[in-house]
Design a protein around this motif. Structure first.
Motif, mmCIF file in Angstrom:
data_model
loop_
_atom_site.group_PDB
_atom_site.id
_atom_site.type_symbol
_atom_site.label_atom_id
_atom_site.label_comp_id
_atom_site.label_asym_id
_atom_site.label_seq_id
_atom_site.Cartn_x
_atom_site.Cartn_y
_atom_site.Cartn_z
ATOM 1 N N VAL A 52 -14.033 59.766 -11.041
ATOM 2 C CA VAL A 52 -13.655 61.041 -10.433
ATOM 3 C C VAL A 52 -12.475 60.788 -9.501
ATOM 4 C CG1 VAL A 52 -15.893 62.194 -10.609
ATOM 5 C CG2 VAL A 52 -15.422 60.718 -8.653
ATOM 6 N N GLU A 53 -11.596 61.789 -9.392
ATOM 7 C CA GLU A 53 -10.351 61.593 -8.655
ATOM 8 C C GLU A 53 -9.970 62.878 -7.935
ATOM 9 O OE1 GLU A 53 -5.819 59.949 -9.627
ATOM 10 O OE2 GLU A 53 -7.122 60.655 -11.228
ATOM 11 N N LEU A 54 -9.486 62.729 -6.708
ATOM 12 C CA LEU A 54 -9.036 63.849 -5.893
ATOM 13 C C LEU A 54 -7.618 63.567 -5.426
ATOM 14 C CD1 LEU A 54 -10.052 66.514 -4.474
ATOM 15 C CD2 LEU A 54 -10.543 65.068 -2.483
ATOM 16 N N GLU A 55 -6.719 64.570 -5.552
ATOM 17 C CA GLU A 55 -5.312 64.368 -5.207
ATOM 18 C C GLU A 55 -4.751 65.577 -4.452
ATOM 19 O OE1 GLU A 55 -2.629 62.989 -8.214
ATOM 20 O OE2 GLU A 55 -4.277 62.242 -9.443
ATOM 21 N N PRO A 56 -4.591 65.491 -3.144
ATOM 22 C CA PRO A 56 -3.847 66.514 -2.404
ATOM 23 C C PRO A 56 -2.374 66.122 -2.289
ATOM 24 C CG PRO A 56 -5.002 65.088 -0.878
ATOM 25 C CD PRO A 56 -5.316 64.571 -2.266
ATOM 26 N N GLU A 57 -1.512 67.111 -2.160
ATOM 27 C CA GLU A 57 -0.078 66.851 -2.055
ATOM 28 C C GLU A 57 0.598 68.044 -1.379
ATOM 29 O OE1 GLU A 57 2.070 65.049 -5.510
ATOM 30 O OE2 GLU A 57 3.246 66.887 -5.409
ATOM 31 N N ALA A 58 1.678 67.786 -0.646
ATOM 32 C CA ALA A 58 2.453 68.856 -0.015
ATOM 33 C C ALA A 58 3.917 68.457 0.020
ATOM 34 C CB ALA A 58 1.950 69.134 1.401
ATOM 35 N N THR A 59 4.810 69.460 -0.160
ATOM 36 C CA THR A 59 6.249 69.212 -0.222
ATOM 37 C C THR A 59 6.984 70.248 0.614
ATOM 38 O OG1 THR A 59 5.978 68.429 -2.505
ATOM 39 C CG2 THR A 59 8.212 68.875 -1.764
ATOM 40 N N TRP A 60 8.024 69.777 1.322
ATOM 41 C CA TRP A 60 8.884 70.647 2.119
ATOM 42 C C TRP A 60 10.340 70.356 1.766
ATOM 43 C CZ3 TRP A 60 4.764 67.861 3.794
ATOM 44 C CH2 TRP A 60 3.721 68.539 4.419
ATOM 45 N N ASN A 61 11.232 71.320 2.047
ATOM 46 C CA ASN A 61 12.653 70.992 1.989
ATOM 47 C C ASN A 61 13.104 70.532 3.370
ATOM 48 O OD1 ASN A 61 13.068 73.339 3.523
ATOM 49 N ND2 ASN A 61 13.743 74.557 1.769
ATOM 50 N N PHE A 62 14.381 70.160 3.496
ATOM 51 C CA PHE A 62 14.860 69.593 4.751
ATOM 52 C C PHE A 62 15.003 70.644 5.853
ATOM 53 C CE2 PHE A 62 15.024 65.735 2.717
ATOM 54 C CZ PHE A 62 15.641 64.737 3.460
ATOM 55 N N ALA A 63 14.825 71.924 5.525
ATOM 56 C CA ALA A 63 14.796 72.957 6.555
ATOM 57 C C ALA A 63 13.396 73.172 7.101
ATOM 58 C CB ALA A 63 15.337 74.272 5.992
ATOM 59 N N GLY A 64 12.404 72.478 6.522
ATOM 60 C CA GLY A 64 11.031 72.622 6.974
ATOM 61 C C GLY A 64 10.244 73.675 6.240
ATOM 62 N N ASP A 65 10.813 74.302 5.220
ATOM 63 C CA ASP A 65 10.080 75.294 4.435
ATOM 64 C C ASP A 65 9.114 74.571 3.496
ATOM 65 O OD1 ASP A 65 11.688 77.528 5.422
ATOM 66 O OD2 ASP A 65 13.287 76.712 4.156
ATOM 67 N N ARG A 66 7.859 75.003 3.482
ATOM 68 C CA ARG A 66 6.915 74.393 2.548
ATOM 69 C C ARG A 66 7.188 74.927 1.153
ATOM 70 N NH1 ARG A 66 1.940 75.380 0.616
ATOM 71 N NH2 ARG A 66 1.620 77.193 1.950
ATOM 72 N N ILE A 67 7.583 74.014 0.264
ATOM 73 C CA ILE A 67 8.048 74.390 -1.065
ATOM 74 C C ILE A 67 6.956 74.289 -2.113
ATOM 75 C CG2 ILE A 67 9.711 73.759 -2.874
ATOM 76 C CD1 ILE A 67 10.878 75.193 -0.446
ATOM 77 N N GLY A 68 6.021 73.409 -1.935
ATOM 78 C CA GLY A 68 4.981 73.252 -2.948
ATOM 79 C C GLY A 68 3.864 72.386 -2.442
ATOM 80 N N GLY A 69 2.939 72.117 -3.326
ATOM 81 C CA GLY A 69 1.788 71.299 -2.995
ATOM 82 C C GLY A 69 0.530 71.916 -3.544
ATOM 83 N N GLY A 70 -0.554 71.242 -3.340
ATOM 84 C CA GLY A 70 -1.826 71.733 -3.833
ATOM 85 C C GLY A 70 -2.864 70.646 -3.773
ATOM 86 N N VAL A 71 -4.004 70.915 -4.385
ATOM 87 C CA VAL A 71 -5.102 69.966 -4.441
ATOM 88 C C VAL A 71 -5.547 69.865 -5.886
ATOM 89 C CG1 VAL A 71 -7.406 69.377 -3.626
ATOM 90 C CG2 VAL A 71 -5.815 70.566 -2.115
ATOM 91 N N GLY A 72 -5.663 68.648 -6.368
ATOM 92 C CA GLY A 72 -6.076 68.426 -7.739
ATOM 93 C C GLY A 72 -7.365 67.635 -7.812
ATOM 94 N N PHE A 73 -8.131 67.891 -8.853
ATOM 95 C CA PHE A 73 -9.375 67.177 -9.085
ATOM 96 C C PHE A 73 -9.484 66.857 -10.564
ATOM 97 C CE2 PHE A 73 -13.769 67.262 -10.577
ATOM 98 C CZ PHE A 73 -14.315 66.231 -9.832
ATOM 99 N N ALA A 74 -9.985 65.671 -10.893
ATOM 100 C CA ALA A 74 -10.205 65.291 -12.286
ATOM 101 C C ALA A 74 -11.427 64.404 -12.359
ATOM 102 C CB ALA A 74 -8.981 64.558 -12.848
ATOM 103 N N ALA A 75 -12.152 64.514 -13.456
ATOM 104 C CA ALA A 75 -13.295 63.651 -13.737
ATOM 105 C C ALA A 75 -13.277 63.317 -15.215
ATOM 106 C CB ALA A 75 -14.605 64.339 -13.356
ATOM 107 N N ASP A 76 -13.378 62.041 -15.544
ATOM 108 C CA ASP A 76 -13.411 61.652 -16.947
ATOM 109 C C ASP A 76 -14.488 60.621 -17.169
ATOM 110 O OD1 ASP A 76 -12.020 58.770 -17.226
ATOM 111 O OD2 ASP A 76 -10.962 59.892 -15.683
ATOM 112 N N ALA A 77 -14.955 60.543 -18.407
ATOM 113 C CA ALA A 77 -16.049 59.637 -18.738
ATOM 114 C C ALA A 77 -15.973 59.257 -20.209
ATOM 115 C CB ALA A 77 -17.395 60.290 -18.435
ATOM 116 N N THR A 78 -16.540 58.091 -20.525
ATOM 117 C CA THR A 78 -16.668 57.627 -21.903
ATOM 118 C C THR A 78 -18.133 57.354 -22.179
ATOM 119 O OG1 THR A 78 -14.492 56.585 -21.830
ATOM 120 C CG2 THR A 78 -15.978 55.887 -23.582
ATOM 121 N N LEU A 79 -18.652 57.945 -23.254
ATOM 122 C CA LEU A 79 -20.049 57.744 -23.622
ATOM 123 C C LEU A 79 -20.231 56.393 -24.298
ATOM 124 C CD1 LEU A 79 -20.774 61.296 -25.075
ATOM 125 C CD2 LEU A 79 -21.313 60.452 -22.788
#
Length: 910
Positions: A602-629
């Motif tokens: 299982v994996e959790l990935e937060p991220e955030a991005t701004w430009n050089f003026a300080g405006d928040r341009i993007g980002g989010g939170v991701g989650f993934a889970a994988d398995a092999t039987l």
């Protein structure tokens, strides 16, 4: 953040806490203590094998019955990576390693009480679905680069280069020999690897890194000599040692690979309906003959010079069809042998740095960047700039330095054209250009610490108008990177910093400032400003990573910054600048098989991005889970949440707009790929709060009806709605709210369907046929045009409803009057609905008719047609409507381009 693997979940920490104890509690086989105990000094305690000087001749027949093998010390004691990690291999393996003045010999007796799985395929095919044996040499013993040689029970050879993390590059093609024999007690293999094909440090006595591997396909067993638990970092740093080799520079230092190629091109001649005369530059058939070649010269045991003159890449598979409605360039993979081989030397920085690629070799020999004048009615434009020559020197020194230099020159290209009065002229479309890159990196003896620098430079001879106003005269990029691992490579720190300087005419630099990577012209950007007199621009990029990269729990923190003036697209690849960001990854994995799962993560990935003026341009939170039987079926679920943010690219150089919040989710499922019939499927969906949405589905089925035949079919379907697709911008002083311009958008319904078909037949490992066919159809239907009401919003005024009037004429042009007779200026926008269809196919017969020498017979076909709802197709209500059956029927009605090639290479090792 990749939407295919990351997503949002409301309570990820709770999910982790629930899953980890439950799944970890599974009953599991207990590996031996040596496999589970943490290694405090893996390099010092590594296993050791010894190579012996041959005392007699070896006949390479795969049988190991030569008397010379009897005096060589055997290597045994393989441990499983799969399926029972750390347990002894289920079958006995005995390996012997020897050498003479010319080559290293590896003999392997692979005892087996069960049936041997055979698979005939072309060289460098995946060998995991057949019984196979491989040897990997870290011949520099620098723990950074290793060379793998493998053969399966049918005699198929594989060779590739491994980097420090264990990732492989199969483009390396040395000349070596292998033979196999299948008997009642198992099978055996003999490998002969010339010293001339290896690279190693100077010195009479050598110590190399060594890994031996065995695959038993029926049980999905993978056993190795140098064992590293899966939750620890493997790769060359964890190899065993090979002693006894006495280094040889090799009697044959020079290799030549000349080629001759004959080409026939058949295509329909395009006709311009606005003139009365035929195209003077093209017949329905075109023939050509080319010669060239590659050179390899061993300057010493550890440095090699590679050169190429007039390289031919005719056997390379065509790029897939794509529809790109973004402002950014599409990045394609490099497949050309000269540039792919040895590319690992020029890799820079961390693999986690997704923002910058300093060396993108497809810039060399790219399609010309200029064009004939608009008055031309017929042209004969070249498909690519001619590569006059290229050379590179790569190698490593005895004190830990790895070094590489590459230089390539492409020729000046002109395009002949004819105007409506039948006067013929020529226009320059690409200047004489030199591409240069130099890389140096040093690592410590144990490979735990490394650092280096990379310099690239591109210089163009801009002598012909209008090229000085289109292209930069030069671009120089320099950077340094550093990596430090500690606690047996469990923890790692990596950092890099690069700087760029580009120069050119004021017109060229103005184009650079206005490019989609930075948009200096943005009217509300207080930190950016256009400089119409500038003749240079400079910028920087930084990146760091700090993480725990081994163990059950793993994670890292990353940060990056790319200044607005950073520009590397002369030799590198970059889509955005003016960015700062931070990210993190946290994962938990269980690699020990239990009653249900063979492995899971299982994996959790937060991220955030701004430009050089300080405006928040993007980002989010991701989650993934994988398995092999346990039966090797596998799957993954993923989700993503993207909070609302600002967007400084939506208006393509206009003011900031608002990006609404959204989310996405999806799943993947795959079967045991070693079975004769296997499947893989993926589905994903995303949407935002204002009605934008997207759905994609992929399915691939692979069938192996015989040991030498592999068939696959892979349909892909994508459909979606963009709530606001950029169309154009129009200057209008009355549009005061948006800084004197109207930014025109429209909702867009877009659907794409493609089908990849492959059929590969191997008559022998050296005689194969591979074929590929891809029908591709796509349509786009734009809704009513609208304009952005105000900056920092996602609010649009629809023409004809909220604002002014709009009317479509019979030529497919929309006439817009924003104020219906008021002070605003009326303007015209074309109907952008489109329908696109293409059919691309190829077939390649490859015959290694002599050691190191190959014959290629190549057929390629391309059919392509794009229809837009203006001009010739105005009024056709089928344009923009997705009708796959109609488009499929129309594919074969498109006039094709057929290319036939015969290419012969001849390997010389004087």
């Amino acid at each position: 953040m990749s939407q295919s693997r990351r997503g949002a979940i409301l309570l990820p920490a709770l999910l982790l806490s629930l899953l980890a104890p439950a799944l970890a509690a599974q009953e599991t086989p207990v590996p031996p203590a040596s496999a589970t105990a943490p290694a405090q000094d893996a390099h010092a305690t590594a296993r050791t094998a010894t190579a012996a000087q041959l005392q007699g001749p070896i006949t390479l027949d795969g049988r190991l019955d030569d008397a010379a093998w009897a005096s060589v010390e055997p290597v045994t004691g393989f441990l499983q990576l799969d399926p029972l990690e750390g347990q002894p291999s289920s079958q006995r393996t005995v390996v012997r390693i020897a050498f003479d003045d010319e080559a290293v010999y590896v003999g392997a007796m692979l005892f087996d009480t069960g049936p041997i799985t055979l698979r005939v395929a072309r060289r460098d095919a995946d060998l995991s679905d057949s019984d196979a044996f491989g040897v990997t040499f870290d011949s520099y013993h620098d723990h950074q680069t290793a060379f793998r040689f493998a053969v399966n029970a049918s005699g198929v050879q594989l060779d590739d280069v491994l980097n420090a993390t264990g990732d492989d590059d199969a483009s390396w093609n040395p000349v070596w020999d292998a033979a196999v024999a299948v008997g009642d007690s198992g099978w055996s293999a003999e490998l002969r690897i010339p010293f001339s094909q290896l690279r190693f440090r100077s010195g009479e006595r050598q110590r190399w890194g060594l890994q031996l591997e065995r695959v038993i396909a029926r049980d999905r067993e993978h056993a190795v000599f140098a064992f590293t638990p899966k939750d620890e970092r493997g790769g060359p740093a964890r190899f065993a040692h090979l002693d006894g080799i006495r280094g040889h520079a090799g009697a044959h230092r020079l290799e030549l690979l000349p080629y001759v190629v004959a080409r026939a091109d058949y295509r329909a001649v395009p006709v311009n309906p606005d003139v009365t005369f035929a195209n003077p530059y093209r017949d329905e058939s075109d023939y050509g003959l080319g010669v060239g070649g590659d050179l390899k010269f061993r300057l010493s045991s550890n440095f090699t010079l590679d050169g190429t003159v007039n390289p031919d890449f005719g056997q390379v598979e065509a790029d897939p069809a794509q529809i790109n409605l973004t402002a950014f360039e599409t990045r394609f993979e490099e497949r050309r042998p000269f540039f792919v081989e040895g590319a690992e030397i020029f890799r820079f920085g961390s693999d986690r740095n997704r923002n910058v690629h300093m060396v993108y070799s497809r810039r060399v020999g790219r399609a010309p960047q200029g064009d004939a004048p608009s008055t031309a009615v017929y042209t004969d434009a070249p498909d690519a700039a001619t590569i006059l020559g290229a050379a590179k020197i790569t190698g490593k020194t005895a004190n830990g330095w790895s070094m590489g230099v590459i230089d390539a020159v492409t020729g000046r290209e002109t395009v002949p054209f004819v105007e409506a009065d039948q006067s013929q002229r020529r226009a320059a479309v690409e200047p004489l250009t030199n591409y240069f890159a130099a890389r140096a990196r040093r690592s410590t003896a144990d490979g735990a610490t490394s650092g280096g620098a990379l310099l690239t430079a591109v210089n163009r001879r801009l002598e012909d108008e209008p090229l000085p106003s289109l292209l930069r005269a030069s671009g120089v990029v320099g950077g340094a990177d550093f990596r430090r691992d500690w606690h047996d490579r469990t923890y790692s720190f990596a950092a890099e910093v690069t700087s760029s300087v580009v120069r050119g005419s004021p017109e060229a630099m103005l184009r650079t400032q206005r490019s989609s990577a930075r948009y200096y012209q943005r009217p509300d950007a207080t930190h950016l400003s256009l400089d119409s007199a500038a003749t240079s621009m400079a910028g920087y990029h930084t990146f760091f990573l700090l993480g725990k990269l081994a163990g059950d729990w793993q994670g890292d923190v990353t940060g990056w910054a790319t200044s607005p003036g950073y520009e590397i697209n002369d030799f590198g690849f970059q889509t955005t600048a003016d960015r700062r960001g931070v990210g993190a990854e946290l994962s938990y994995r269980e690699n020990t098989p239990g009653p249900v799962f063979r492995r899971w993560e299982v994996e959790l990935e937060p991220e955030a991005t701004w430009n050089f003026a300080g405006d928040r341009i993007g980002g989010g939170v991701g989650f993934a889970a994988d398995a092999t039987l346990l039966n090797y079926w596998g799957g993954e679920i993923f989700a993503e949440w993207l909070p609302a943010s600002l967007d400084d690219r939506l208006t393509r150089g206009g003011p900031l707009a608002r990006r609404p919040s959204g989310h996405g989710f999806g799943a993947e499922l795959s079967s045991n790929e070693n079975l004769p019939l296997s499947v893989w499927m993926r589905a994903a969906h995303e949407r935002d709060v204002i009605g934008g949405r997207g759905t994609e589905a992929e399915f691939n089925v692979q069938w192996k009806p015989a040991s030498n035949v592999r068939l696959s079919m892979g349909p892909e379907f994508e459909t979606g709605r963009a709530a606001a697709q950029y169309v154009t911008s129009v200057g209008d002083p009355a549009a005061a709210a948006t800084f004197g311009r109207r930014y025109v958008f429209a909702p867009l319904e877009q659907t794409t369907l493609s089908l990849g078909l492959r059929a590969n037949v191997a008559f022998t490992p050296k005689l194969t046929v591979e074929s590929y066919l891809e029908p591709f159809v796509s349509s786009g239907n734009y809704g009513t045009y609208a304009q952005l009401r105000a900056p920092r919003t996602h609010d649009f005024a629809v023409y004809g409803e909220d604002l002014g009037t709009i009317a479509r004429d019979t030529a497919g042009m929309y006439h817009v009057d924003p104020d219906a007779g008021g002070p605003s200026a009326a303007f015209v926008v074309p109907d952008r609905d489109y329908t696109y269809r293409s059919l691309r196919g190829s077939a390649v017969l490859r015959w290694e008719w002599r050691r190191g020498s190959t014959l290629y017979l190549v057929w390629q076909q391309q059919r392509e047609l794009e229809r837009v709802a203006t001009g010739e197709f105005a009024g056709d209500d089928r344009i923009g409507r997705f009708d796959p059956a109609n488009e499929a029927r129309g594919l074969l009605a498109i006039p094709p381009q057929n290319v036939l090639q015969v290419k012969v290479t001849y390997w010389l090792n004087p």
